[in-house]
Design an enzyme around this catalytic site. Structure first.
Site, mmCIF file in Angstrom:
data_model
loop_
_atom_site.group_PDB
_atom_site.id
_atom_site.type_symbol
_atom_site.label_atom_id
_atom_site.label_comp_id
_atom_site.label_asym_id
_atom_site.label_seq_id
_atom_site.Cartn_x
_atom_site.Cartn_y
_atom_site.Cartn_z
ATOM 1 N N GLU A 1 -18.958 37.606 -8.051
ATOM 2 C CA GLU A 1 -19.460 39.133 -7.629
ATOM 3 C C GLU A 1 -18.363 39.944 -7.324
ATOM 4 O O GLU A 1 -17.433 39.459 -6.224
ATOM 5 C CB GLU A 1 -20.450 38.918 -6.579
ATOM 6 C CG GLU A 1 -21.090 40.175 -6.595
ATOM 7 C CD GLU A 1 -22.402 40.501 -5.762
ATOM 8 O OE1 GLU A 1 -23.069 41.367 -5.487
ATOM 9 O OE2 GLU A 1 -22.641 39.278 -5.000
ATOM 10 N N CYS B 1 -26.085 41.239 -5.781
ATOM 11 C CA CYS B 1 -26.589 42.527 -5.544
ATOM 12 C C CYS B 1 -25.972 43.492 -6.588
ATOM 13 O O CYS B 1 -26.474 44.526 -6.801
ATOM 14 C CB CYS B 1 -26.411 42.913 -4.027
ATOM 15 S SG CYS B 1 -27.452 42.092 -3.082
ATOM 16 N N ASN C 1 -32.018 39.154 -9.210
ATOM 17 C CA ASN C 1 -31.252 38.522 -8.173
ATOM 18 C C ASN C 1 -31.882 38.617 -7.194
ATOM 19 O O ASN C 1 -32.186 39.825 -6.553
ATOM 20 C CB ASN C 1 -29.998 39.257 -8.301
ATOM 21 C CG ASN C 1 -28.928 38.780 -7.122
ATOM 22 O OD1 ASN C 1 -28.719 37.966 -6.750
ATOM 23 N ND2 ASN C 1 -29.132 39.802 -6.041
ATOM 24 N N GLU C 2 -32.339 37.692 -6.539
ATOM 25 C CA GLU C 2 -33.009 37.716 -5.091
ATOM 26 C C GLU C 2 -34.002 38.981 -4.818
ATOM 27 O O GLU C 2 -33.725 39.377 -3.790
ATOM 28 C CB GLU C 2 -32.054 37.443 -3.884
ATOM 29 C CG GLU C 2 -30.882 38.485 -3.793
ATOM 30 C CD GLU C 2 -29.953 38.164 -2.807
ATOM 31 O OE1 GLU C 2 -29.599 38.971 -1.839
ATOM 32 O OE2 GLU C 2 -29.803 37.033 -2.475
#
Length: 646
Positions: free
Chosen positions: A30, A241, A371-372
């Site tokens: 990331e 994120c 994503n989460e």
């Protein structure tokens, strides 16, 4: 500890082994902690397209990291404009009006008006290496503009220079090669107009020719090689994120990150800085291919991060959902990615991949959706729409879903309910917690349902980079191997962190412009990732089962026949284990020589920029038999690889 020896033996897999995932250990990349721009992405110019903005950092603007020069009593004017950009995705550019070039006899340097860029805390250049310079210029005056392009030390000593003259009133790319006569760790790029006139300039770039695999627009070679050495099965990218973004307009849209760099859409990074997208989807896929890893791109589930706007401070209430009337276009964007990666050159998106220099398929197997995310009704509706569309058109693609940001809780429960109802092939679990949690939860996946949705442990870490953290993670990783029939993949997070630019302080590899400091966690990950198997065998290693500071696993690689033992001691004293290789054949390993590599150390020791090798594996040669005893050092990981020859 890593143990390697060669034998003549019957290869493939011994009877009684349990089939496990061959994709178990990989990487998650990331763009956090300046991992991409200023890090793995080898571009040396910072703010190359004048797109920095106060929304990213309050003191940033298009002028950031650029110094206006008026040498030798020259003068002119400078402005940022947007009326006629190279591409709408790249709206800002600089205009310089060179009104006068000084010719004072008392000035001994080169007169002119221009710009200087110091890069990311200085540009590291090496003597006799080639650096590829490029810039886009649009001549705004009648006569051509002459430029002197140079690399200089902080004191202004010229290390290399080249001359360029403009030839067009249209945006045109100009290039030059710079070969420094001396090495320097804090060099600057200087672009000096040495003739009067007016011009626009944009996308100023400087790349070392020696990138990883010598790829243009490529990766910093030393960092990339460190990742390649891990032999990961896959790479998950671009987030995290970063993927679902800080609001809907900040979602990472893959189509904006391919094609020529001057046509890509730069944007604010959710972690508080800027992303050029120079390291875009083509570069990610190419890097995966270069190191033999499968690509796992993660696309937003048409919702933004629940922490958008900083709402993590008030409970994560910032999730926004794409309007339903925009969903068909978004779903098509997801399907387009699969065509871009795998489609024939005769297809619309396959042709774009071929035009970038890769006519053959990237053989994409996995696509992550979400994503989460907070598992809201809005998320569920949009996820189902995307999932059903991918499943219908591309049943060959394995979709990886998400079950929230933690190892338990409301989103975890709702996410798993959705996974079971929709029969999602794989879901992504995340957890960042203490070393003690990892030691105490080595049985987490023992009771998970088999022959159902599998698990990708997409982000995990034990909140530290000391030896105790790494060994706690190693103990847990043996349980992932033991449960490799339900755990499909796993990757530590975050991966990279640049010194003085970290947003997340617990990372696998720390670096600056010249030094790389792998953590003990890196060595643990490497020892597992480079020693994967696809069959698991129980009761090969005997240990005190009441002592949860001890962990062990035995796997076999059916392609090579290699048998791989991993033994972990999280305790403070040497502890015994017994190994019996009988199930792999009677007396097969009698008096075999082995290379032994040990990772062990004080629990509070860590690697630093000053002492990058406080903790490193060490190697020696030993002999083993079909049965043998092993004394596991305190706070250690041992990997024994029994290499067979067919």
């Amino acid at each position: 500890m890593y143990l390697l020896f060669s034998l003549t033996a019957v290869a493939q897999s011994a009877k009684g082994g349990k089939k496990i995932s061959s994709d178990l250990f990989g990487l998650f990349f990331e763009d956090i902690n300046y991992s991409a721009d200023g890090g793995l992405y080898a571009e040396l110019v910072q703010n190359r397209s004048f797109e920095y903005n106060p929304t990213e950092r309050k003191d940033w603007s298009p002028y950031s990291y650029w110094e206006y020069l008026a040498n030798g009593f020259s003068y002119g004017r400078i402005s940022v404009e947007t009326s006629s950009p190279i591409n709408p995705n790249n709206p800002h550019y600089m205009v310089l009006d060179v009104e006068h070039i000084g010719k004072e006899a008392k000035f001994t340097g080169l007169s002119g008006v221009g710009l200087k860029n110091t890069g990311f805390e200085g540009m590291v250049v090496k003597a006799n290496d080639k650096y590829n310079f490029s810039m886009f210029v649009r001549q705004l005056s009648k006569e051509p503009i002459s430029f002197n392009i140079s690399l200089q030390t902080p004191k202004g000593k010229v290390l290399s220079e080249s001359k360029i003259s403009t030839s067009s009133n249209d945006w045109t790319k100009y290039t030059a090669n710079l070969i420094p006569t001396q090495s320097n760790d804090t060099a600057s790029l200087v672009i000096l107009a040495t003739s009067e006139g007016k011009f626009a300039i944009d996308v100023v770039s400087l790349f070392p020719e020696k990138t990883f695999k010598n790829r243009p627009n490529g990766m910093r070679a030393d960092l990339a090689q460190l990742l390649a050495d891990m032999k990961p099965s896959f790479i998950r990218f671009p987030g995290g994120c970063l993927a679902h973004g800080d609001g809907l307009d900040n979602m990472y849209r893959w189509e904006n990150t391919i094609g020529p760099i001057e046509q890509r859409k730069e944007q604010r990074n959710i972690w508080g800085y800027h992303q050029t997208t120079g390291l875009g989807y083509f570069e990610y896929f190419q890097f995966c291919e270069d190191i033999g890893a499968k690509a796992l791109p993660v696309l937003p589930a048409a919702v933004s991060c629940q922490n958008s706007g900083g709402t993590w401070r008030v409970g994560g209430t910032g999730q926004k959902a794409l309007p339903l009337d925009e969903m068909q276009n978004y779903i098509q964007e997801v399907l387009d990615l699969i065509e871009w990666a795998n489609g024939p050159v005769t297809s619309t998106w396959g042709a774009k991949r071929a035009a970038a220099g890769h006519p053959t398929s990237f053989n994409l197997q996995y696509v992550g959706i979400g994503n989460e995310d907070k598992i809201t009704p809005e998320f569920e509706d949009r996820f189902k729409m995307i999932f059903d569309a991918v499943k219908a058109k591309h049943p060959e693609i394995t979709v990886v879903g998400t079950v929230g940001p933690g190892q338990d809780g409301d989103d975890f429960t709702k996410g798993w309910k959705l996974a079971n109802n929709q029969k999602i092939p794989v879901v992504d679990e995340h957890y960042y917690t203490s070393p003690e949690w990892f030691i105490s939860n080595q049985n987490r996946y023992d009771a998970y349902t088999r022959n159902a949705t599998q698990v990708y442990v997409g982000e995990y870490a034990s909140w530290g980079n000391k030896m105790r953290n790494a060994i706690a993670e190693a103990a847990y990783m043996t349980s992932l191997e033991r449960n490799g029939d339900v755990v499909r993949m796993a990757s530590y997070a975050p991966l990279l962190a640049k010194k003085n630019f970290t947003q997340w302080k617990i990372d696998m590899i720390f670096f600056d412009n010249t030094v790389i400091s792998p953590t003990p966690n890196y060595y643990v990950q490497k020892m597992f990732s480079a020693n994967k198997g696809d069959y698991y065998f129980g009761k090969v290693i005997t240990k005190d089962e009441k002592d949860n500071s001890l962990a062990a696993s035995c796997v076999q690689d059916s392609k090579t026949g290699d048998v791989i033992l991993k033994m972990v001691n999280y305790g403070s004293a040497i502890k015994p284990m017994k190994i019996n290789l009988g199930k792999f054949g009677p007396d097969v390993y009698r008096d075999a020589e082995a290379e032994q590599t040990v990772l062990a150390g004080d629990p509070d020791t860590e690697n630093t920029f000053e002492k990058t090798q406080n903790i490193v594996p060490t190697s020696s040669t030993i002999k083993i038999s079909n049965t043998f005893d092993y004394s596991a050092p305190a706070m250690s990981l041992t990997v024994i690889r029994i290499k067979t020859k067919k």
